[in-house]
Design an enzyme around this catalytic site. Structure first.
Site, PDB file in Angstrom:
ATOM      1  CB  SER A 125      -0.934   0.005   1.220  1.00  0.00           C
ATOM      2  OG  SER A 125      -0.197  -0.224   2.396  1.00  0.00           O
ATOM      3  CG  HIS A 146      -2.972  -0.637  -3.727  1.00  0.00           C
ATOM      4  ND1 HIS A 146      -3.305   0.682  -3.604  1.00  0.00           N
ATOM      5  CD2 HIS A 146      -2.961  -1.136  -2.464  1.00  0.00           C
ATOM      6  CE1 HIS A 146      -3.505   0.969  -2.325  1.00  0.00           C
ATOM      7  NE2 HIS A 146      -3.292  -0.112  -1.619  1.00  0.00           N
ATOM      8  CD  GLU A 158      -4.509   2.930  -6.524  1.00  0.00           C
ATOM      9  OE1 GLU A 158      -4.935   4.078  -6.443  1.00  0.00           O
ATOM     10  OE2 GLU A 158      -3.584   2.507  -5.792  1.00  0.00           O
ATOM     11  CG  ASN A 196      -3.748   5.099  -0.228  1.00  0.00           C
ATOM     12  OD1 ASN A 196      -4.950   5.175   0.030  1.00  0.00           O
ATOM     13  ND2 ASN A 196      -3.063   3.983  -0.074  1.00  0.00           N
TER      14      ASN A 196
HETATM   15  P1  NAI Z   1      -2.124  -8.903   7.639  1.00  0.00           P
HETATM   16  O1  NAI Z   1      -1.202  -8.709   8.806  1.00  0.00           O
HETATM   17  O2  NAI Z   1      -3.576  -9.052   7.893  1.00  0.00           O
HETATM   18  O3  NAI Z   1      -1.631 -10.205   6.809  1.00  0.00           O
HETATM   19  C1  NAI Z   1      -0.310 -10.442   6.454  1.00  0.00           C
HETATM   20  C2  NAI Z   1      -0.117 -11.938   6.397  1.00  0.00           C
HETATM   21  O4  NAI Z   1       1.145 -12.199   5.807  1.00  0.00           O
HETATM   22  C3  NAI Z   1      -0.141 -12.597   7.765  1.00  0.00           C
HETATM   23  O5  NAI Z   1      -1.038 -13.678   7.752  1.00  0.00           O
HETATM   24  C4  NAI Z   1       1.299 -13.049   7.975  1.00  0.00           C
HETATM   25  O6  NAI Z   1       1.385 -14.264   8.698  1.00  0.00           O
HETATM   26  C5  NAI Z   1       1.768 -13.245   6.542  1.00  0.00           C
HETATM   27  N1  NAI Z   1       3.208 -13.090   6.340  1.00  0.00           N
HETATM   28  C6  NAI Z   1       4.041 -12.178   6.882  1.00  0.00           C
HETATM   29  N2  NAI Z   1       5.279 -12.346   6.386  1.00  0.00           N
HETATM   30  C7  NAI Z   1       5.232 -13.376   5.517  1.00  0.00           C
HETATM   31  C8  NAI Z   1       6.169 -13.992   4.663  1.00  0.00           C
HETATM   32  N3  NAI Z   1       7.435 -13.574   4.616  1.00  0.00           N
HETATM   33  N4  NAI Z   1       5.761 -15.016   3.887  1.00  0.00           N
HETATM   34  C9  NAI Z   1       4.474 -15.439   3.906  1.00  0.00           C
HETATM   35  N5  NAI Z   1       3.531 -14.895   4.695  1.00  0.00           N
HETATM   36  C10 NAI Z   1       3.903 -13.858   5.478  1.00  0.00           C
HETATM   37  O7  NAI Z   1      -1.820  -7.701   6.649  1.00  0.00           O
HETATM   38  P2  NAI Z   1      -2.764  -7.113   5.505  1.00  0.00           P
HETATM   39  O8  NAI Z   1      -3.550  -5.993   6.061  1.00  0.00           O
HETATM   40  O9  NAI Z   1      -3.453  -8.225   4.820  1.00  0.00           O
HETATM   41  O10 NAI Z   1      -1.678  -6.454   4.535  1.00  0.00           O
HETATM   42  C11 NAI Z   1      -0.907  -7.227   3.640  1.00  0.00           C
HETATM   43  C12 NAI Z   1      -0.312  -6.323   2.595  1.00  0.00           C
HETATM   44  O11 NAI Z   1      -1.367  -5.636   1.914  1.00  0.00           O
HETATM   45  C13 NAI Z   1       0.613  -5.235   3.121  1.00  0.00           C
HETATM   46  O12 NAI Z   1       1.627  -4.997   2.185  1.00  0.00           O
HETATM   47  C14 NAI Z   1      -0.314  -4.030   3.223  1.00  0.00           C
HETATM   48  O13 NAI Z   1       0.382  -2.813   3.172  1.00  0.00           O
HETATM   49  C15 NAI Z   1      -1.167  -4.235   1.998  1.00  0.00           C
HETATM   50  N6  NAI Z   1      -2.465  -3.570   2.010  1.00  0.00           N
HETATM   51  C16 NAI Z   1      -3.225  -3.545   3.145  1.00  0.00           C
HETATM   52  C17 NAI Z   1      -4.453  -2.908   3.137  1.00  0.00           C
HETATM   53  C18 NAI Z   1      -5.289  -2.896   4.374  1.00  0.00           C
HETATM   54  O14 NAI Z   1      -6.237  -2.083   4.427  1.00  0.00           O
HETATM   55  N7  NAI Z   1      -5.068  -3.745   5.355  1.00  0.00           N
HETATM   56  C19 NAI Z   1      -4.984  -2.247   1.929  1.00  0.00           C
HETATM   57  C20 NAI Z   1      -4.147  -2.412   0.765  1.00  0.00           C
HETATM   58  C21 NAI Z   1      -2.923  -3.020   0.829  1.00  0.00           C
END
Ligand code: NAI
Length: 509
Positions: A125, A146, A158, A196
């Site tokens: 993000s 995205h 995106e 954003n």
């Molecule tokens: P989250 O914390 O809910 O999920 C991340 C997951 O990735 C976790 O289940 C974790 O165990 C796993 N993980 C961490 N490191 C890992 C690795 N090296 N290999 C495999 N799995 C791994 O986070 P979320 O919110 O789903 O965000 C994920 C990505 O999406 C980030 O880059 C975030 O910036 C992006 N994003 C998030 C948004 C949001 O509103 N939460 C919106 C748009 C993008």
């Protein structure tokens, strides 16, 4: 490259099955694609699959799809042991922790596993797509993809071209996005990408207004809802997202743009972020919260039971003069028609980007009797007033009482170039224009992405057209002149279209 994104048996890999990854896997499977997903936390991918099963089951109960379709979609999702199992994938989408080193390490590992035609995509993000790709052997097949949270409900995705991304890669992701029943919008890599970046205009200008003492956060929220037409005010939105997300994203975008003043963060946000006063999740933010975690909104003071004798409306802004005079007639006010106000008349001015003080001084009006009314927006659901620092309360109350006499609420703010809504919307329009000028995205795509991703009543360019490119330019130019802050300088895209009198959606060859 002969990549067929429409192939029925396309396999999409999803790495990281948290909030975002599970949503991406759900829409990919529902869109008919095979999904292979994995997460570094043991059991997490299975939990995500169970969650998707429940979500699609619910969708089937509500009639969004048949039961057979729902179970077929879940059956298309398989759990992989780790990145090493991603070999059969045509596209791999990463949604792991937001950390550059972790993402780079994962993609370096993946490059050695997947086929040379496999597309690698990140759901980051806030990190630069170009930077994540920089250390890859083949950054040409890497792009940003995205999604927005919650993925199944948010249609926008995106598709972000990094510096070295090849066209076929982004084209293929546009197709994959459509197969997921999303509305993909293409843009080039930029801090905050498209949506954003625009969002900063809404939240940061609101924070600047409050930190300058112009209005309370609750008043800004009320004005942006009732006058600007936004579903949520900027502070309500920050409370919901959490300042632990909004403030660091603001600092990052500002610094990635080499401290561009337009994106300058604000101390009232940082203070709350550092104190852990984050919003709904910490049960205290700008608002206090009740036991059911509903914000406690400070009540508005009632309109004073005051009414002016004679009212004189400045003709300096003909459009505002006409709109306000029409309203005052409906309210039964006694309107003077002479070229100057009589000795005791309430003086109303209708500035565009000017403050009440500037109007009184420049038009040689008595500042003690001068009150400004925002006429750039419809005065139907709420009206905004401001006085000069020396406006006498008897005149301010008379203006307030008169303009609230038909039951429409009135917000009285302190003197401000552009009141509240004019300046916040002008900043949103200006950022939209700078995105168009830098060719980050096509004009129509900017508006499409912002209405889908942020739920604004209009995209930034259309918003500028609705208010008028000329008036919006005037708001910014006045603010720039009054504050002397380059934060408010109008973007050249806006300036040219305002001077030509054409739509802000007018592209260039
Ligand atoms: P989250 O914390 O809910 O999920 C991340 C997951 O990735 C976790 O289940 C974790 O165990 C796993 N993980 C961490 N490191 C890992 C690795 N090296 N290999 C495999 N799995 C791994 O986070 P979320 O919110 O789903 O965000 C994920 C990505 O999406 C980030 O880059 C975030 O910036 C992006 N994003 C998030 C948004 C949001 O509103 N939460 C919106 C748009 C993008």
């Amino acid at each position: 490259m002969s990549f067929d994104a429409n192939r029925p048996d396309l396999t999409v890999g999803v790495i990281g099955t948290g909030a975002m990854g599970r949503g991406i896997a759900q829409v990919a499977a529902a869109g008919g694609m095979n999904v292979l997903m994995t997460d570094s936390r043991p059991g997490a991918a299975q939990e995500a699959r169970d969650f998707i099963d429940k979500m699609l089951g619910r969708a089937a109960e509500k009639g969004g799809m048949s039961k057979d379709e729902a179970s077929a979609a879940v059956n298309r999702i398989r759990i992989a042991g780790g990145p090493a199992d991603m070999k059969p994938c045509d596209v791999v989408i990463e949604a792991i922790v937001e950390n550059l080193d972790a993402k780079r390490q994962l993609f370096a590992e993946l490059e050695a596993i997947v086929s040379p035609e496999c597309i690698l995509a990140t759901n980051t993000s806030s990190l630069s797509v170009t930077t994540i790709a920089a250390k890859l052997k083949t950054p040409q097949r890497f792009a940003g993809f995205h999604f927005f949270n919650p993925v199944p409900l948010m249609k926008l995705v995106e598709v972000i071209d990094g510096l070295q991304t090849q066209n076929w890669v982004s084209e293929a992701l546009m197709t994959v996005g459509r197969r997921m029943t999303r509305e993909p919008v293409r843009c080039t890599d930029a801090p905050g990408f498209l949506v954003n970046q625009v969002g900063r205009g809404f939240t940061l200008e609101a924070a600047h207004l409050v930190s300058e003492g112009i209005a309370s956060f609750a008043d800004v929220d009320r004005v942006m809802r009732d006058v600007g037409g936004f579903r949520m005010g900027p502070f309500e939105l920050m409370e919901l997202t959490g300042l632990d997300v909004t403030h660091p994203a603001s600092e990052l975008i500002y610094n990635q743009f080499f401290q561009e003043p337009r994106y300058r963060p604000n101390l009232i946000m940082r203070a709350r972020y550092e104190a852990g006063v984050l919003g709904r999740k910490s049960k205290k933010g700008f608002y206090d919260y009740d036991a059911e975690t509903k914000p406690i909104v400070p009540p508005e003071p009632p309109a004073p039971a005051a009414y002016p004798g004679n009212v004189w409306v400045s003709p300096a802004e003909p459009r505002g003069h006409a709109a306000l005079t029409e309203l005052l007639r409906k309210l039964g006010a006694s309107i003077e028609t002479g070229p100057k106000p009589s000795a005791n008349a309430l003086i109303l001015v209708t500035p565009i980007g000017e403050d009440a003080t500037g109007c009184a001084v420049d038009q040689e009006l008595d500042p003690r009797r001068t009150v400004a009314v925002d006429t750039l927006f419809p005065m139907v659901k709420r009206r905004t007033l401001m006085g000069t620092p020396v406006t006498e309360s008897v005149y301010r109350n008379a203006a307030h009482g008169l303009l609230a006499s038909d039951g429409v609420p009135v917000t009285v703010c302190r003197d401000s170039p552009g009141f509240i809504a004019q300046r916040i919307v002008a900043m949103i329009v200006n950022i939209g224009c700078s995105i168009a000028q830098s060719r980050t995205a096509q004009p129509a795509d900017i508006d499409k992405a912002v209405t889908l991703g942020l739920n604004y009543p209009n995209g930034p360019l259309k918003f500028g057209d609705v208010l008028g490119p000329g008036p919006v330019h005037k708001v910014l130019a006045s603010m720039h002149r009054i504050y002397g802050d380059p934060r408010y300088r109008p973007n050249i895209w806006l300036t040219r279209r305002a001077r030509l009198g054409v739509s802000l959606l007018t592209p260039e060859p």
